[in-house]
Design an enzyme around this catalytic site. Structure first.
Site, PDB file in Angstrom:
ATOM      1  N   THR A  60     -49.326  59.501  46.173  1.00 53.25           N
ATOM      2  CA  THR A  60     -49.153  58.693  47.210  1.00 53.25           C
ATOM      3  C   THR A  60     -49.391  57.335  46.441  1.00 53.25           C
ATOM      4  O   THR A  60     -49.729  56.925  45.375  1.00 53.25           O
ATOM      5  CB  THR A  60     -50.397  59.075  48.267  1.00 53.25           C
ATOM      6  N   ILE A 103     -54.207  59.013  43.569  1.00 49.44           N
ATOM      7  CA  ILE A 103     -54.950  58.083  44.752  1.00 49.44           C
ATOM      8  C   ILE A 103     -54.840  56.504  43.824  1.00 49.44           C
ATOM      9  O   ILE A 103     -55.406  56.556  42.661  1.00 49.44           O
ATOM     10  CB  ILE A 103     -56.122  58.387  45.177  1.00 49.44           C
ATOM     11  N   ILE A 136     -55.969  59.075  39.081  1.00 50.86           N
ATOM     12  CA  ILE A 136     -56.336  57.739  39.521  1.00 50.86           C
ATOM     13  C   ILE A 136     -55.101  56.809  38.923  1.00 50.86           C
ATOM     14  O   ILE A 136     -54.757  56.815  37.953  1.00 50.86           O
ATOM     15  CB  ILE A 136     -57.730  57.246  39.064  1.00 50.86           C
ATOM     16  N   LYS A 137     -54.468  56.495  40.056  1.00 50.05           N
ATOM     17  CA  LYS A 137     -53.385  55.368  39.595  1.00 50.05           C
ATOM     18  C   LYS A 137     -53.725  53.997  39.503  1.00 50.05           C
ATOM     19  O   LYS A 137     -54.155  53.309  39.918  1.00 50.05           O
ATOM     20  CB  LYS A 137     -52.160  55.333  40.887  1.00 50.05           C
ATOM     21  N   ILE A 138     -53.233  53.617  38.164  1.00 52.48           N
ATOM     22  CA  ILE A 138     -53.398  52.241  37.532  1.00 52.48           C
ATOM     23  C   ILE A 138     -52.102  51.657  37.362  1.00 52.48           C
ATOM     24  O   ILE A 138     -51.247  52.351  36.421  1.00 52.48           O
ATOM     25  CB  ILE A 138     -54.122  52.310  36.303  1.00 52.48           C
TER      26      ILE A 138
END
Length: 379
Positions: free
Chosen positions: A48, A115, A146-148
């Protein structure tokens, strides 16, 4: 003996491609649709981003009860930021529960829910690290990424997050050079985690390389050039870029440096094909699936692409390995027409970050409107 029919998506999965959905909403979770896609469409993960969350908030009633309760804390900027954090982490946590059996079945490789760190922090290394830790601790489930963003400032944040045992989805990768740096950041993080005595087998990562946006920008420039040679290159840049990224993946995960980490239990960082919805209607709507089949990759698809591939997609075996010389030739030909690879990719990174920030701003505004609307209704 009756043969069991195999769907295109099942065939794709058998080729080593993990099918992830690029969409998430509370309505999709609560209605059972997400579970149905796992059961009937071979979906083994979900991604997402701010755009998806903004659309979900704006178009559904599934958030009303939570918004009503959050409204008791006020409607100022701080309250809105807190509300967005609570709403998005609740969705991801619930989705992680849905995917927990998939994660168990695949040893943690799949069953992942992603996310994103607030995209306004994309140029802020320390801020990104802090929010990555906050999201990881708040959700508290191992099958989360965790999206970075893969900005220059994001690279040390990736290393720091991995070093803390946080699984990371590195997003917004465009250039091959930056992809190489992303893998190196991941390896550095694993080495730090190993020094700390962490269990490397519990750390996972994917590197999201964008496709359709690349073709959209390159094709626009090719159309402006307008020569027969230019027209012949339409729709080839994005695929060539991904295929050459896979060549880098094969190279970097066959080094002595990697083998030392693998011996300690580390997992490879898998390439993830992102932005796989075809934007040019003259192209096959399954092009970015059929043409990017390779072992140990992820393809994250909008539902429209997912359903299209399941309906009429075809697999003719791997379509990445052994294409490297051809892909190099495509990039060389683009350069010969006057298209600057680095200029295109730099522009796409800035444009991608701006779109994510704009969507985050829209998300904040949507939540604030909802908080104001329900401010007097909190129980």
């Amino acid at each position: 003996m009756t043969e069991v029919a195999t769907s295109p998506l099942s065939t794709l999965s058998a080729q080593g491609v993990s099918v992830w959905l690029d969409d998430l909403s509370r309505e999709r979770i609560n209605s059972g649709n997400l579970q149905d896609l796992i059961d009937t469409r071979d979906v083994v993960g979900v991604t997402t981003n701010p755009t998806i969350f903004a659309a979900a908030l704006a178009n559904g009633e599934a958030y009303t009860d939570q918004v009503r309760e959050l409204a008791a804390a006020g409607t100022d900027d701080a309250a809105v930021e807190k509300a967005v954090f609570e709403i998005t982490t609740a969705d991801v946590s619930a989705a992680a529960d849905v995917f927990a059996p998939v994660a168990e079945r695949t040893g943690g490789e799949d069953g992942k829910v992603s996310i994103e760190v607030d995209p306004r922090l994309a140029r802020d290394t320390d801020g990104t690290i802090a929010m990555a830790k906050q999201l990881w601790e708040r959700i508290g489930k191992n099958n989360v990424h965790i999206k970075i963003p893969a900005t220059v400032e994001g690279l040390p944040a990736i290393t720091a997050a991995i070093a803390e045992g946080i699984s990371v989805n590195v997003t917004l990768i465009f250039t091959l050079e930056r992809y190489r740096h992303v893998v190196e950041a991941y390896l550095a993080g694993l080495e730090k985690a190993k020094e700390k005595g962490l269990d490397l087998s519990s750390i996972h990562s994917v590197a999201s390389i964008f496709i359709s946006r690349v073709d959209t920008e390159i094709d626009k420039r090719l159309d402006e050039i307008g020569t027969p040679a230019a027209k012949e290159l339409r729709g080839k840049g994005g695929l060539a870029n991904c295929r050459l990224a896979y060549q880098i993946y094969e190279e970097l995960f066959a080094t002595p440096r990697w083998r030392a980490l693998a011996d300690a239990g580390a997992n490879k960082q898998r390439p993830l094909w992102a932005s796989t919805g075809v934007k040019d209607p003259s192209y096959p709507d399954t092009m970015y699936v059929t043409q990017l089949v390779a072992p140990n990759v992820v393809n994250t698809m909008p539902e429209k692409t997912l359903q299209a591939f399941n309906d009429h997609g075809s697999i003719e075996g791997p379509t990445v390995i052994d294409t490297y010389a051809e892909s190099d030739a495509v990039l060389d030909a683009l350069a010969a027409t006057g298209i600057s690879y680095n200029e295109v990719m730099d522009e796409l990174e800035e444009e991608g970050l701006k779109k994510f920030v704009d969507s985050w701003t829209e998300l904040l505004a949507t939540v604030q409107d909802e908080l104001v609307k329900h401010a007097g209704e909190a129980r």
